[in-house]
Design a protein around this motif. Structure first.
Motif, PDB file in Angstrom:
ATOM      1  N   SER A   1      39.298  61.833 -27.692  1.00  0.00           N
ATOM      2  CA  SER A   1      40.885  61.646 -27.649  1.00  0.00           C
ATOM      3  C   SER A   1      41.498  62.794 -27.725  1.00  0.00           C
ATOM      4  O   SER A   1      42.714  62.638 -27.402  1.00  0.00           O
ATOM      5  CB  SER A   1      41.028  60.527 -28.989  1.00  0.00           C
ATOM      6  OG  SER A   1      40.698  61.292 -30.150  1.00  0.00           O
TER       7      SER A   1
ATOM      8  N   LEU B   1      27.216  53.857 -31.468  1.00  0.00           N
ATOM      9  CA  LEU B   1      27.686  54.653 -32.157  1.00  0.00           C
ATOM     10  C   LEU B   1      27.839  55.903 -31.604  1.00  0.00           C
ATOM     11  O   LEU B   1      29.012  56.708 -31.923  1.00  0.00           O
ATOM     12  CB  LEU B   1      26.655  54.831 -33.462  1.00  0.00           C
ATOM     13  CG  LEU B   1      26.870  53.706 -34.578  1.00  0.00           C
ATOM     14  CD1 LEU B   1      25.707  53.831 -35.469  1.00  0.00           C
ATOM     15  CD2 LEU B   1      28.416  53.568 -35.205  1.00  0.00           C
ATOM     16  N   LEU B   2      26.986  56.520 -30.698  1.00  0.00           N
ATOM     17  CA  LEU B   2      27.246  57.776 -30.051  1.00  0.00           C
ATOM     18  C   LEU B   2      28.479  57.693 -29.341  1.00  0.00           C
ATOM     19  O   LEU B   2      29.203  58.533 -29.086  1.00  0.00           O
ATOM     20  CB  LEU B   2      25.930  58.176 -29.065  1.00  0.00           C
ATOM     21  CG  LEU B   2      24.762  58.497 -30.151  1.00  0.00           C
ATOM     22  CD1 LEU B   2      23.521  58.486 -28.961  1.00  0.00           C
ATOM     23  CD2 LEU B   2      24.998  59.788 -30.683  1.00  0.00           C
TER      24      LEU B   2
ATOM     25  N   HIS C   1      37.961  59.173 -22.271  1.00  0.00           N
ATOM     26  CA  HIS C   1      37.371  58.062 -22.921  1.00  0.00           C
ATOM     27  C   HIS C   1      36.233  57.265 -22.181  1.00  0.00           C
ATOM     28  O   HIS C   1      36.540  57.226 -20.789  1.00  0.00           O
ATOM     29  CB  HIS C   1      38.398  56.812 -23.066  1.00  0.00           C
ATOM     30  CG  HIS C   1      38.186  55.713 -23.644  1.00  0.00           C
ATOM     31  ND1 HIS C   1      37.853  55.315 -24.707  1.00  0.00           N
ATOM     32  CD2 HIS C   1      37.951  54.357 -22.842  1.00  0.00           C
ATOM     33  CE1 HIS C   1      37.617  53.852 -25.084  1.00  0.00           C
ATOM     34  NE2 HIS C   1      37.671  53.366 -23.993  1.00  0.00           N
TER      35      HIS C   1
ATOM     36  N   PHE D   1      30.964  55.823 -29.892  1.00  0.00           N
ATOM     37  CA  PHE D   1      32.221  55.881 -30.774  1.00  0.00           C
ATOM     38  C   PHE D   1      32.468  57.300 -30.899  1.00  0.00           C
ATOM     39  O   PHE D   1      33.779  57.857 -31.084  1.00  0.00           O
ATOM     40  CB  PHE D   1      31.984  55.003 -31.927  1.00  0.00           C
ATOM     41  CG  PHE D   1      33.120  55.126 -32.791  1.00  0.00           C
ATOM     42  CD1 PHE D   1      34.447  54.534 -32.480  1.00  0.00           C
ATOM     43  CD2 PHE D   1      32.736  56.090 -33.939  1.00  0.00           C
ATOM     44  CE1 PHE D   1      35.201  54.815 -33.411  1.00  0.00           C
ATOM     45  CE2 PHE D   1      33.787  56.074 -34.956  1.00  0.00           C
ATOM     46  CZ  PHE D   1      35.030  55.422 -34.775  1.00  0.00           C
ATOM     47  N   PHE D   2      31.434  58.171 -31.317  1.00  0.00           N
ATOM     48  CA  PHE D   2      31.792  59.418 -31.659  1.00  0.00           C
ATOM     49  C   PHE D   2      32.244  60.219 -30.468  1.00  0.00           C
ATOM     50  O   PHE D   2      33.208  61.135 -30.583  1.00  0.00           O
ATOM     51  CB  PHE D   2      30.668  60.253 -32.456  1.00  0.00           C
ATOM     52  CG  PHE D   2      30.399  59.737 -33.768  1.00  0.00           C
ATOM     53  CD1 PHE D   2      31.383  59.771 -34.669  1.00  0.00           C
ATOM     54  CD2 PHE D   2      29.128  59.165 -33.940  1.00  0.00           C
ATOM     55  CE1 PHE D   2      31.137  59.362 -35.904  1.00  0.00           C
ATOM     56  CE2 PHE D   2      29.061  58.576 -35.350  1.00  0.00           C
ATOM     57  CZ  PHE D   2      30.038  58.680 -36.293  1.00  0.00           C
ATOM     58  N   VAL D   3      31.759  60.177 -29.210  1.00  0.00           N
ATOM     59  CA  VAL D   3      32.387  60.855 -28.024  1.00  0.00           C
ATOM     60  C   VAL D   3      33.755  60.449 -27.811  1.00  0.00           C
ATOM     61  O   VAL D   3      34.722  61.358 -27.435  1.00  0.00           O
ATOM     62  CB  VAL D   3      31.387  60.291 -26.933  1.00  0.00           C
ATOM     63  CG1 VAL D   3      32.205  60.758 -25.581  1.00  0.00           C
ATOM     64  CG2 VAL D   3      30.012  61.194 -26.993  1.00  0.00           C
ATOM     65  N   ASN D   4      34.037  59.146 -28.036  1.00  0.00           N
ATOM     66  CA  ASN D   4      35.694  58.685 -27.755  1.00  0.00           C
ATOM     67  C   ASN D   4      36.194  59.413 -28.930  1.00  0.00           C
ATOM     68  O   ASN D   4      37.657  59.498 -28.689  1.00  0.00           O
ATOM     69  CB  ASN D   4      35.463  57.211 -27.794  1.00  0.00           C
ATOM     70  CG  ASN D   4      34.993  56.420 -26.453  1.00  0.00           C
ATOM     71  OD1 ASN D   4      34.903  57.233 -25.484  1.00  0.00           O
ATOM     72  ND2 ASN D   4      34.424  55.322 -26.539  1.00  0.00           N
ATOM     73  N   ALA D   5      35.837  59.338 -30.107  1.00  0.00           N
ATOM     74  CA  ALA D   5      36.763  60.075 -31.037  1.00  0.00           C
ATOM     75  C   ALA D   5      37.063  61.286 -30.868  1.00  0.00           C
ATOM     76  O   ALA D   5      38.258  61.852 -31.022  1.00  0.00           O
ATOM     77  CB  ALA D   5      36.203  59.661 -32.540  1.00  0.00           C
ATOM     78  N   PHE D   6      36.124  62.130 -30.562  1.00  0.00           N
ATOM     79  CA  PHE D   6      36.412  63.569 -30.376  1.00  0.00           C
ATOM     80  C   PHE D   6      36.878  63.666 -28.861  1.00  0.00           C
ATOM     81  O   PHE D   6      37.593  64.548 -28.564  1.00  0.00           O
ATOM     82  CB  PHE D   6      35.037  64.416 -30.264  1.00  0.00           C
ATOM     83  CG  PHE D   6      34.464  64.662 -31.550  1.00  0.00           C
ATOM     84  CD1 PHE D   6      35.266  65.042 -32.675  1.00  0.00           C
ATOM     85  CD2 PHE D   6      33.210  63.867 -32.003  1.00  0.00           C
ATOM     86  CE1 PHE D   6      34.996  65.261 -34.126  1.00  0.00           C
ATOM     87  CE2 PHE D   6      32.566  64.002 -33.240  1.00  0.00           C
ATOM     88  CZ  PHE D   6      33.645  64.843 -34.283  1.00  0.00           C
TER      89      PHE D   6
END
Length: 87
Positions: free
Chosen positions: A52, A42-43, A57, A45-50
């Motif tokens: 982007s 989950l961490l 990535h 995922f949030f790093v990849n979301a921000f």
């Protein structure tokens, strides 16, 4: 109630808990590691979301999720630094 009977019942309960409780400890440890891996994913995922927004990535796989889950935020920062400077 007879004191010998009470002591025998308590000793039986202690032996029962020791035999049943011993196999549960490795399962509890594996469960805690699994929860940490999910939190690490989950961490990431949030790093990849921000990330982007900045074309950044980090792949989410077992190793990266384990590192970020077990080590927490320092592990996540370690992955980010590794991605930036080494890869």
């Amino acid at each position: 109630m007879d004191p010998i009977l009470v002591i025998a019942i308590l000793a039986g309960l202690v032996i029962l808990l020791l035999t049943i409780g011993a196999p549960l400890k490795p399962l509890r440890f594996i469960g805690q590691i699994a929860v940490k891996v999910v939190i690490g994913a989950l961490l990431l995922f949030f790093v990849n979301a921000f990330g982007s927004f900045f074309a950044f990535h980090i792949p989410i796989n077992g190793v990266t999720a384990l590192v970020s889950g077990v080590l927490g935020v320092p592990g996540l920062l370690l992955l980010i630094v590794t991605k930036q400077f080494i890869l």
